[in-house]
Write an enzyme that holds these catalytic residues in place. Structure first.
Site, short mmCIF file in Angstrom:
data_model
loop_
_atom_site.label_atom_id
_atom_site.label_comp_id
_atom_site.label_asym_id
_atom_site.label_seq_id
_atom_site.Cartn_x
_atom_site.Cartn_y
_atom_site.Cartn_z
N ASP A 1 36.41 30.72 45.26
CA ASP A 1 36.14 32.60 44.57
C ASP A 1 35.44 33.00 45.62
OD1 ASP A 1 36.85 34.85 42.98
OD2 ASP A 1 35.04 34.56 42.27
N CYS B 1 39.36 39.01 36.02
CA CYS B 1 38.76 39.12 37.61
C CYS B 1 37.37 37.76 37.07
CB CYS B 1 37.33 40.11 37.70
SG CYS B 1 36.54 39.57 39.43
N1 DGL Z 1 36.19 36.92 41.43
C1 DGL Z 1 37.39 37.89 41.64
C2 DGL Z 1 38.46 37.78 41.11
O1 DGL Z 1 38.73 37.31 40.18
C3 DGL Z 1 36.98 38.44 43.12
C4 DGL Z 1 36.08 39.33 43.13
C5 DGL Z 1 36.12 40.26 44.51
O2 DGL Z 1 35.68 39.14 45.56
O3 DGL Z 1 36.58 41.59 44.59
O4 DGL Z 1 39.52 38.34 41.59
#
Ligand code: DGL
Length: 241
Positions: A7, A174
């Site tokens: 991630d 997210c």
């Molecule tokens: N945790 C990620 C997602 O599920 C990324 C969030 C990010 O870095 O903006 O989209």
């Protein structure tokens, strides 16, 4: 059995936590903090970051990779599957949608990053399953940077959600948002995109006797470790990739 997970930062640790509570395996996690937030990046940038991480995992003998990031799943998962035919990629969006649909809701708010919203992936896939569902998508870009800094998001989150009075459900699109799920004080169904993956992965995991987890960040290991210790009880090492 090694599994790679990545991630942009600490968000995917929620996915790692769900998986490791259910299956013993050797997990290698990379939080790409050097390039966080992914939600503000272009598709080309996201692909470049993902390729670097995937190549590293392949060097480590890994052939199952969990993309614990909605933004990458929405933007580059299909490309990665075409580029790396021998690797099994498991994303988080399909399982989230499948779990949500089982809740039989009518009016959902999906909160996610700018880069995910641009692809319209949640709306398209939800409507494919239930054309009568009312889907509203809202980009909430202030949340990831605050979460990464360990700052309380309650007011910001309340302001984001305040206009949406008639919804009966929320999808946290997210993986970072699972970390703030308990700040949503509404009595409605909430489906996060971190836990549902356990529904999808059992065919790809051959459990081993002993759980092993290694956590890396491409950013500051001390800063990351403060959060990773809180989230999963483990410190991170730095990795340069
Ligand atoms: N945790 C990620 C997602 O599920 C990324 C969030 C990010 O870095 O903006 O989209």
């Amino acid at each position: 059995m090694k599994i790679g997970i990545f991630d942009s930062g600490v968000g995917g640790l929620t996915v790692l936590k769900s998986l490791s509570e259910k299956y013993n395996a050797e997990y290698i996690y990379i939080g790409d903090n050097k390039n966080c937030p992914y939600g503000e990046k272009t598709k080309d940038e996201l692909l470049k970051y993902a390729i670097r991480i995937v190549n590293y995992f392949i060097q480590q003998g890994i052939s199952v990779i969990v993309i614990a990031c909605n933004t990458c799943c929405a933007n580059v998962l299909d490309d990665l599957r075409v580029m790396y035919k021998k690797i099994t990629f498991i994303g988080v969006i399909e399982s989230t949608i499948n779990r949500f649909i089982k809740q039989n809701k009518n009016n959902v708010l999906v909160i996610d990053t700018n880069a995910t919203i641009k692809t319209n992936i949640y709306e398209t896939k939800l409507k494919e399953k239930n054309n009568n569902l009312v889907v509203t998508s809202l980009a909430t870009p202030l949340l990831v940077p605050l979460i990464e800094e360990g700052i309380d998001v309650k007011n910001v989150l309340d302001n984001y959600l305040e206009p949406y009075k008639d919804i009966d459900s929320i999808i946290l699109g997210c993986t970072h948002y699972k970390l703030i799920e308990d700040k949503i004080d509404r009595n409605i169904t909430i489906v996060n995109s971190s836990d549902c993956i356990v529904d999808n992965i059992k065919d790809f995991i051959k459990p081993v006797d002993k759980l092993k987890i290694i956590i890396y960040t491409t950013g500051d290991k001390y800063k990351f470790s403060k959060l990773s210790t809180r989230i999963i009880g483990l410190k991170a090492k730095h990795i340069d990739i």
